[in-house]
Design an enzyme around this catalytic site. Structure first.
Site, PDB file in Angstrom:
ATOM      1  N   GLU A  57      58.678 -21.479 -28.464  1.00 16.63           N
ATOM      2  CA  GLU A  57      59.776 -20.628 -28.617  1.00 16.63           C
ATOM      3  C   GLU A  57      59.663 -19.745 -27.196  1.00 16.63           C
ATOM      4  OE1 GLU A  57      61.579 -17.156 -31.546  1.00 16.63           O
ATOM      5  OE2 GLU A  57      60.859 -18.755 -32.154  1.00 16.63           O
ATOM      6  N   ASP A  65      61.925 -16.391 -25.865  1.00 18.01           N
ATOM      7  CA  ASP A  65      63.267 -15.484 -26.216  1.00 18.01           C
ATOM      8  C   ASP A  65      63.675 -14.396 -25.361  1.00 18.01           C
ATOM      9  OD1 ASP A  65      62.780 -16.340 -28.812  1.00 18.01           O
ATOM     10  OD2 ASP A  65      61.097 -15.104 -29.270  1.00 18.01           O
ATOM     11  N   GLU A  96      65.682 -11.318 -26.804  1.00 14.63           N
ATOM     12  CA  GLU A  96      66.110 -10.489 -27.848  1.00 14.63           C
ATOM     13  C   GLU A  96      66.474  -8.888 -27.425  1.00 14.63           C
ATOM     14  OE1 GLU A  96      63.767 -12.212 -31.692  1.00 14.63           O
ATOM     15  OE2 GLU A  96      62.504 -11.080 -30.306  1.00 14.63           O
ATOM     16  N   ASN A 101      59.799 -12.943 -25.151  1.00 13.30           N
ATOM     17  CA  ASN A 101      58.462 -13.262 -25.830  1.00 13.30           C
ATOM     18  C   ASN A 101      58.277 -14.730 -25.815  1.00 13.30           C
ATOM     19  OD1 ASN A 101      56.211 -13.221 -27.544  1.00 13.30           O
ATOM     20  ND2 ASN A 101      57.431 -12.010 -29.268  1.00 13.30           N
ATOM     21  N   ARG A 103      49.591 -14.697 -32.051  1.00 10.48           N
ATOM     22  CA  ARG A 103      49.657 -14.112 -30.901  1.00 10.48           C
ATOM     23  C   ARG A 103      50.904 -13.971 -30.100  1.00 10.48           C
ATOM     24  NH1 ARG A 103      45.878 -18.135 -32.025  1.00 10.48           N
ATOM     25  NH2 ARG A 103      47.229 -19.503 -30.713  1.00 10.48           N
ATOM     26  N   GLY A 104      51.653 -13.080 -30.482  1.00 12.61           N
ATOM     27  CA  GLY A 104      53.028 -12.983 -30.059  1.00 12.61           C
ATOM     28  C   GLY A 104      52.779 -12.163 -28.482  1.00 12.61           C
ATOM     29  N   ARG A 105      53.368 -12.665 -27.591  1.00  8.62           N
ATOM     30  CA  ARG A 105      53.151 -12.145 -26.167  1.00  8.62           C
ATOM     31  C   ARG A 105      54.410 -11.544 -25.963  1.00  8.62           C
ATOM     32  NH1 ARG A 105      50.177 -16.750 -27.020  1.00  8.62           N
ATOM     33  NH2 ARG A 105      48.287 -17.033 -25.811  1.00  8.62           N
ATOM     34  N   GLU A 106      54.836 -10.380 -26.590  1.00  8.26           N
ATOM     35  CA  GLU A 106      56.093  -9.873 -26.312  1.00  8.26           C
ATOM     36  C   GLU A 106      55.890  -8.822 -25.096  1.00  8.26           C
ATOM     37  OE1 GLU A 106      54.710  -7.460 -29.995  1.00  8.26           O
ATOM     38  OE2 GLU A 106      54.459  -9.640 -28.868  1.00  8.26           O
ATOM     39  N   TRP A 150      63.938  -3.708 -38.449  1.00 13.88           N
ATOM     40  CA  TRP A 150      62.788  -3.437 -37.467  1.00 13.88           C
ATOM     41  C   TRP A 150      63.430  -3.115 -36.201  1.00 13.88           C
ATOM     42  CZ3 TRP A 150      62.714  -6.675 -33.148  1.00 13.88           C
ATOM     43  CH2 TRP A 150      63.403  -7.958 -33.476  1.00 13.88           C
ATOM     44  N   GLY A 200      61.809   0.574 -34.699  1.00 11.16           N
ATOM     45  CA  GLY A 200      61.166   0.423 -35.973  1.00 11.16           C
ATOM     46  C   GLY A 200      61.829   0.162 -37.390  1.00 11.16           C
ATOM     47  N   ARG A 257      45.086  -4.094 -29.521  1.00  7.10           N
ATOM     48  CA  ARG A 257      45.569  -5.448 -29.923  1.00  7.10           C
ATOM     49  C   ARG A 257      44.548  -6.477 -29.453  1.00  7.10           C
ATOM     50  NH1 ARG A 257      51.832  -7.631 -29.567  1.00  7.10           N
ATOM     51  NH2 ARG A 257      51.527  -9.649 -30.772  1.00  7.10           N
TER      52      ARG A 257
END
Length: 346
Positions: free
Chosen positions: A117, A119, A121, A136, A145-148, A212, A216, A294
Protein backbone atom coordinates in the site's frame (compact mmCIF):
# COMPACT_ATOMS: atom_id res chain seq x y z
CA UNK A 1 11.99 33.38 5.33
CA UNK A 2 8.60 31.74 4.91
CA UNK A 3 7.61 34.12 2.09
CA UNK A 4 10.84 33.19 0.32
CA UNK A 5 10.04 29.53 0.81
CA UNK A 6 6.54 29.90 -0.65
CA UNK A 7 7.88 31.95 -3.54
CA UNK A 8 10.52 29.30 -4.22
CA UNK A 9 7.89 26.56 -4.25
CA UNK A 10 5.57 28.62 -6.47
CA UNK A 11 8.31 29.40 -9.02
CA UNK A 12 9.38 25.76 -9.14
CA UNK A 13 5.79 24.64 -9.59
CA UNK A 14 5.15 27.18 -12.37
CA UNK A 15 8.22 26.19 -14.35
CA UNK A 16 7.77 22.47 -13.96
CA UNK A 17 4.03 22.47 -14.63
CA UNK A 18 4.82 23.29 -18.25
CA UNK A 19 6.37 19.84 -18.47
CA UNK A 20 3.42 17.98 -16.98
CA UNK A 21 2.39 15.16 -19.29
CA UNK A 22 4.35 16.78 -22.14
CA UNK A 23 7.93 15.67 -21.61
CA UNK A 24 8.58 12.48 -23.56
CA UNK A 25 10.29 9.47 -22.10
CA UNK A 26 13.93 8.92 -22.89
CA UNK A 27 15.76 5.67 -23.15
CA UNK A 28 12.63 3.70 -24.08
CA UNK A 29 11.61 2.17 -27.36
CA UNK A 30 8.14 3.76 -27.29
CA UNK A 31 6.83 7.29 -26.68
CA UNK A 32 3.88 6.28 -24.53
CA UNK A 33 3.20 9.09 -22.06
CA UNK A 34 0.99 9.55 -19.01
CA UNK A 35 -2.35 10.96 -20.03
CA UNK A 36 -5.63 11.96 -18.41
CA UNK A 37 -8.10 9.09 -18.32
CA UNK A 38 -11.91 9.48 -18.33
CA UNK A 39 -13.59 7.81 -15.39
CA UNK A 40 -15.50 5.25 -17.45
CA UNK A 41 -12.35 4.07 -19.22
CA UNK A 42 -10.21 3.51 -16.17
CA UNK A 43 -12.25 3.31 -12.98
CA UNK A 44 -15.15 1.64 -11.25
CA UNK A 45 -17.27 2.68 -8.27
CA UNK A 46 -16.61 1.05 -4.91
CA UNK A 47 -19.42 2.42 -2.75
CA UNK A 48 -21.65 5.44 -2.30
CA UNK A 49 -24.35 4.92 -4.91
CA UNK A 50 -25.53 7.48 -7.45
CA UNK A 51 -26.12 10.14 -4.80
CA UNK A 52 -22.65 10.10 -3.20
CA UNK A 53 -20.46 9.61 -6.26
CA UNK A 54 -21.24 12.09 -9.02
CA UNK A 55 -19.44 12.34 -12.35
CA UNK A 56 -19.19 15.39 -14.56
CA UNK A 57 -20.75 15.44 -18.02
CA UNK A 58 -17.32 15.15 -19.66
CA UNK A 59 -16.49 12.17 -17.38
CA UNK A 60 -13.29 13.90 -16.30
CA UNK A 61 -14.26 14.97 -12.76
CA UNK A 62 -15.68 12.98 -9.83
CA UNK A 63 -17.37 14.40 -6.73
CA UNK A 64 -17.23 12.18 -3.65
CA UNK A 65 -19.80 12.97 -0.94
CA UNK A 66 -19.86 12.03 2.73
CA UNK A 67 -23.14 12.33 4.66
CA UNK A 68 -24.60 10.68 7.75
CA UNK A 69 -25.51 7.61 5.70
CA UNK A 70 -22.37 6.79 3.74
CA UNK A 71 -19.19 8.03 2.13
CA UNK A 72 -18.02 7.25 -1.39
CA UNK A 73 -15.14 5.68 -3.22
CA UNK A 74 -13.80 4.32 -6.48
CA UNK A 75 -10.86 2.26 -7.71
CA UNK A 76 -9.04 1.66 -10.94
CA UNK A 77 -10.50 -1.12 -13.05
CA UNK A 78 -7.08 -2.73 -13.41
CA UNK A 79 -4.04 -3.44 -11.25
CA UNK A 80 -0.61 -2.20 -12.20
CA UNK A 81 2.89 -3.60 -11.80
CA UNK A 82 4.47 -0.26 -10.81
CA UNK A 83 3.11 3.00 -12.14
CA UNK A 84 2.40 6.71 -11.99
CA UNK A 85 -0.89 7.55 -10.26
CA UNK A 86 -2.10 11.12 -10.13
CA UNK A 87 -5.12 13.39 -9.70
CA UNK A 88 -5.95 17.01 -9.13
CA UNK A 89 -7.91 17.14 -5.87
CA UNK A 90 -9.90 19.78 -4.01
CA UNK A 91 -10.79 18.93 -0.41
CA UNK A 92 -13.91 19.84 1.58
CA UNK A 93 -13.93 23.22 3.30
CA UNK A 94 -15.11 24.68 6.61
CA UNK A 95 -15.36 22.24 9.54
CA UNK A 96 -14.13 18.82 8.40
CA UNK A 97 -12.87 17.20 11.61
CA UNK A 98 -12.98 13.41 11.63
CA UNK A 99 -13.02 13.11 7.84
CA UNK A 100 -10.45 11.16 5.88
CA UNK A 101 -9.96 11.66 2.16
CA UNK A 102 -7.64 8.97 0.85
CA UNK A 103 -5.83 8.68 -2.49
CA UNK A 104 -3.80 5.49 -2.45
CA UNK A 105 -2.68 2.29 -4.12
CA UNK A 106 -3.28 -1.14 -2.62
CA UNK A 107 -3.69 -4.85 -3.34
CA UNK A 108 -5.39 -5.72 -0.07
CA UNK A 109 -8.38 -7.23 -1.87
CA UNK A 110 -6.12 -9.88 -3.39
CA UNK A 111 -3.35 -10.28 -0.82
CA UNK A 112 -5.19 -9.91 2.46
CA UNK A 113 -2.28 -10.84 4.75
CA UNK A 114 0.65 -9.74 2.59
CA UNK A 115 -0.71 -6.60 0.98
CA UNK A 116 1.22 -3.58 -0.30
CA UNK A 117 0.00 0.00 0.00
CA UNK A 118 1.05 3.59 -0.75
CA UNK A 119 -1.05 6.37 0.80
CA UNK A 120 -1.96 10.00 0.67
CA UNK A 121 -4.40 10.40 3.59
CA UNK A 122 -5.93 13.81 4.36
CA UNK A 123 -7.01 13.92 8.00
CA UNK A 124 -9.59 16.69 8.30
CA UNK A 125 -9.48 19.94 10.24
CA UNK A 126 -11.27 22.21 12.64
CA UNK A 127 -12.52 25.40 10.97
CA UNK A 128 -9.67 27.87 10.76
CA UNK A 129 -7.01 25.20 11.28
CA UNK A 130 -5.02 23.47 8.56
CA UNK A 131 -5.84 20.23 6.85
CA UNK A 132 -3.23 17.75 7.95
CA UNK A 133 -2.20 14.82 5.85
CA UNK A 134 0.10 11.86 5.95
CA UNK A 135 1.94 9.61 3.55
CA UNK A 136 2.52 5.99 4.38
CA UNK A 137 3.64 2.74 2.86
CA UNK A 138 3.31 -0.94 3.64
CA UNK A 139 5.08 -3.79 1.93
CA UNK A 140 4.21 -7.46 2.09
CA UNK A 141 1.72 -6.95 4.94
CA UNK A 142 4.17 -5.06 7.15
CA UNK A 143 1.37 -3.18 8.92
CA UNK A 144 3.14 -3.44 12.27
CA UNK A 145 5.93 -1.35 10.79
CA UNK A 146 3.96 1.58 9.46
CA UNK A 147 6.14 4.19 7.84
CA UNK A 148 3.98 7.26 8.20
CA UNK A 149 4.99 10.89 7.98
CA UNK A 150 2.61 13.76 8.76
CA UNK A 151 2.59 17.29 7.41
CA UNK A 152 0.69 20.51 6.92
CA UNK A 153 0.60 22.45 3.65
CA UNK A 154 1.71 25.85 2.42
CA UNK A 155 -1.76 26.43 0.88
CA UNK A 156 -5.41 25.79 1.68
CA UNK A 157 -6.30 22.56 -0.21
CA UNK A 158 -10.02 23.35 -0.12
CA UNK A 159 -9.72 26.56 -2.16
CA UNK A 160 -8.40 25.15 -5.42
CA UNK A 161 -7.31 21.98 -7.15
CA UNK A 162 -3.78 20.72 -6.53
CA UNK A 163 -2.15 17.71 -8.12
CA UNK A 164 -1.13 14.78 -5.92
CA UNK A 165 1.07 12.11 -7.48
CA UNK A 166 2.48 8.75 -6.47
CA UNK A 167 5.36 7.39 -8.54
CA UNK A 168 6.19 3.75 -7.82
CA UNK A 169 9.02 2.02 -9.66
CA UNK A 170 11.11 -1.05 -8.91
CA UNK A 171 13.80 1.16 -7.34
CA UNK A 172 12.00 4.06 -5.64
CA UNK A 173 8.76 5.67 -4.51
CA UNK A 174 8.18 9.42 -4.73
CA UNK A 175 5.19 11.40 -3.43
CA UNK A 176 4.52 14.74 -5.15
CA UNK A 177 2.28 17.71 -4.48
CA UNK A 178 1.94 19.67 -7.69
CA UNK A 179 5.51 19.43 -8.98
CA UNK A 180 7.16 19.44 -5.56
CA UNK A 181 8.51 16.09 -4.35
CA UNK A 182 7.74 15.80 -0.64
CA UNK A 183 9.02 12.30 0.09
CA UNK A 184 11.34 9.82 -1.60
CA UNK A 185 11.89 6.20 -0.54
CA UNK A 186 14.73 4.31 -2.19
CA UNK A 187 14.77 0.54 -2.33
CA UNK A 188 17.80 -1.22 -0.87
CA UNK A 189 18.79 -4.77 -0.06
CA UNK A 190 17.98 -4.40 3.62
CA UNK A 191 14.39 -3.27 2.91
CA UNK A 192 13.73 -6.62 1.25
CA UNK A 193 10.08 -7.62 0.93
CA UNK A 194 8.96 -4.53 2.89
CA UNK A 195 9.29 -2.61 -0.38
CA UNK A 196 5.95 -2.84 -2.29
CA UNK A 197 6.41 -5.26 -5.17
CA UNK A 198 3.05 -6.80 -6.12
CA UNK A 199 0.55 -5.24 -8.57
CA UNK A 200 -1.70 -2.61 -7.03
CA UNK A 201 -4.87 -0.74 -7.96
CA UNK A 202 -5.51 2.96 -7.35
CA UNK A 203 -8.22 3.90 -4.84
CA UNK A 204 -9.92 7.16 -3.80
CA UNK A 205 -12.34 7.43 -0.86
CA UNK A 206 -13.97 9.79 1.60
CA UNK A 207 -15.17 8.35 4.91
CA UNK A 208 -15.87 8.95 8.60
CA UNK A 209 -12.79 8.30 10.75
CA UNK A 210 -13.97 10.13 13.86
CA UNK A 211 -12.23 7.70 16.16
CA UNK A 212 -8.71 8.76 15.09
CA UNK A 213 -8.39 11.26 12.23
CA UNK A 214 -8.37 14.67 13.96
CA UNK A 215 -6.30 15.11 17.13
CA UNK A 216 -6.45 11.41 17.84
CA UNK A 217 -10.27 11.31 17.76
CA UNK A 218 -10.82 14.36 19.99
CA UNK A 219 -12.88 16.05 17.28
CA UNK A 220 -15.60 14.05 15.50
CA UNK A 221 -17.45 14.48 12.22
CA UNK A 222 -20.27 17.01 12.66
CA UNK A 223 -22.96 16.18 10.12
CA UNK A 224 -24.69 19.53 10.41
CA UNK A 225 -22.01 20.63 7.91
CA UNK A 226 -22.77 17.73 5.54
CA UNK A 227 -22.48 16.87 2.77
CA UNK A 228 -18.71 16.97 2.76
CA UNK A 229 -17.53 16.97 -0.84
CA UNK A 230 -14.11 16.29 -2.29
CA UNK A 231 -13.51 16.78 -6.01
CA UNK A 232 -11.04 14.83 -8.12
CA UNK A 233 -10.24 15.62 -11.72
CA UNK A 234 -7.66 14.93 -14.45
CA UNK A 235 -7.00 11.39 -13.22
CA UNK A 236 -3.86 9.70 -14.53
CA UNK A 237 -2.95 6.02 -14.58
CA UNK A 238 0.28 4.93 -16.21
CA UNK A 239 1.86 1.54 -15.71
CA UNK A 240 1.79 -2.04 -16.84
CA UNK A 241 -1.65 -3.60 -16.38
CA UNK A 242 -1.04 -6.88 -14.57
CA UNK A 243 -2.90 -9.90 -13.34
CA UNK A 244 -1.52 -10.44 -9.82
CA UNK A 245 -1.95 -14.21 -10.11
CA UNK A 246 0.21 -14.44 -13.22
CA UNK A 247 3.96 -14.04 -13.66
CA UNK A 248 4.94 -10.43 -12.87
CA UNK A 249 8.12 -9.95 -14.88
CA UNK A 250 6.61 -10.06 -18.33
CA UNK A 251 8.42 -8.50 -21.24
CA UNK A 252 5.80 -5.77 -21.66
CA UNK A 253 6.02 -4.84 -17.97
CA UNK A 254 9.78 -4.66 -18.11
CA UNK A 255 9.51 -2.18 -20.97
CA UNK A 256 6.96 -0.04 -19.11
CA UNK A 257 9.04 -0.14 -15.95
CA UNK A 258 12.01 1.09 -17.94
CA UNK A 259 9.87 4.02 -19.06
CA UNK A 260 8.91 4.76 -15.46
CA UNK A 261 12.57 4.73 -14.43
CA UNK A 262 13.35 7.40 -17.02
CA UNK A 263 10.22 9.58 -16.76
CA UNK A 264 10.91 13.13 -15.61
CA UNK A 265 9.00 12.48 -12.37
CA UNK A 266 11.61 9.88 -11.48
CA UNK A 267 14.54 12.27 -11.77
CA UNK A 268 14.38 14.96 -9.10
CA UNK A 269 16.16 18.11 -10.25
CA UNK A 270 18.41 20.14 -7.92
CA UNK A 271 15.70 22.81 -7.59
CA UNK A 272 13.10 20.18 -6.72
CA UNK A 273 15.43 18.59 -4.19
CA UNK A 274 15.94 21.97 -2.52
CA UNK A 275 12.18 22.52 -2.43
CA UNK A 276 11.66 19.05 -0.94
CA UNK A 277 14.24 19.71 1.75
CA UNK A 278 12.59 23.02 2.65
CA UNK A 279 9.15 21.44 2.75
CA UNK A 280 10.30 18.69 5.05
CA UNK A 281 12.09 21.11 7.35
CA UNK A 282 9.12 23.49 7.65
CA UNK A 283 5.98 21.37 7.30
CA UNK A 284 6.71 17.84 8.46
CA UNK A 285 5.50 17.44 12.04
CA UNK A 286 5.95 13.70 12.49
CA UNK A 287 8.30 11.13 10.99
CA UNK A 288 8.75 7.53 12.00
CA UNK A 289 12.42 7.83 11.03
CA UNK A 290 13.01 10.19 13.98
CA UNK A 291 10.75 8.33 16.41
CA UNK A 292 13.38 6.60 18.53
CA UNK A 293 10.79 5.49 21.08
CA UNK A 294 9.17 3.42 18.38
CA UNK A 295 12.30 2.40 16.49
CA UNK A 296 15.52 2.46 18.49
CA UNK A 297 17.29 1.76 15.21
CA UNK A 298 15.77 3.62 12.22
CA UNK A 299 14.33 1.29 9.55
CA UNK A 300 16.78 0.64 6.71
CA UNK A 301 15.13 2.96 4.18
CA UNK A 302 15.49 6.00 6.49
CA UNK A 303 17.96 8.70 5.51
CA UNK A 304 18.55 10.83 8.60
CA UNK A 305 18.82 14.56 7.91
CA UNK A 306 20.94 16.15 10.68
CA UNK A 307 19.03 19.45 10.42
CA UNK A 308 15.68 17.73 10.93
CA UNK A 309 17.19 15.46 13.58
CA UNK A 310 18.02 18.51 15.71
CA UNK A 311 14.42 19.73 15.53
CA UNK A 312 12.73 16.49 16.48
CA UNK A 313 12.16 14.95 19.88
CA UNK A 314 12.61 11.26 20.54
CA UNK A 315 8.92 10.69 19.73
CA UNK A 316 9.41 11.87 16.15
CA UNK A 317 7.77 15.27 16.66
CA UNK A 318 9.16 18.82 16.63
CA UNK A 319 11.17 19.84 19.67
CA UNK A 320 8.64 22.47 20.77
CA UNK A 321 5.13 21.40 21.78
CA UNK A 322 3.71 24.00 19.41
CA UNK A 323 5.31 25.81 16.53
CA UNK A 324 3.72 29.15 15.76
CA UNK A 325 4.35 30.86 12.43
CA UNK A 326 2.75 34.28 12.40
CA UNK A 327 2.76 37.16 9.99
CA UNK A 328 0.47 40.06 9.25
CA UNK A 329 -2.82 39.52 7.47
CA UNK A 330 -3.09 42.10 4.77
CA UNK A 331 -6.37 43.01 3.13
CA UNK A 332 -7.32 40.43 0.50
CA UNK A 333 -4.51 38.21 1.73
CA UNK A 334 -5.79 34.83 0.67
CA UNK A 335 -5.72 31.84 2.99
CA UNK A 336 -3.55 29.88 0.61
CA UNK A 337 -0.61 32.20 1.38
CA UNK A 338 -0.86 31.85 5.14
CA UNK A 339 1.44 29.77 7.31
CA UNK A 340 -0.64 27.81 9.76
CA UNK A 341 -0.04 26.92 13.36
CA UNK A 342 1.13 23.33 13.62
CA UNK A 343 -0.43 21.49 16.54
CA UNK A 344 1.18 18.49 18.18
CA UNK A 345 -1.73 16.76 19.88
CA UNK A 346 -2.68 13.71 17.85
Amino acid sequence: MYDQFRNSLSKTTLCLSLLLFLQPFTGATTTLQPHILPFQKGFTQLFGGDTNLLRSDDDNTVHLHLNQYTGAGFRSSDMYNHGLFSARIKLPSEYTAGIVVAFYTSNGDVFEKTHDELDFEFLGNIKGKPWRFQTNLYGNGSTSRGREERYTLWFDPSKAYHRYTILWTSSKIIFYIDEIPIREILRNDETGSDFPSKPMALYATIWDASNWATNGGKYKVNYKYAPFITEMTDLVLHGCISNPIQELSTESCLETNTQLETIHYNNITPKQRTAMKRFREKYMYYSYCYDTLRYTIPPPECVIDPVIRQRFKENGRPELGHRHHRHSRKRNHVLSSQIYEIQDED
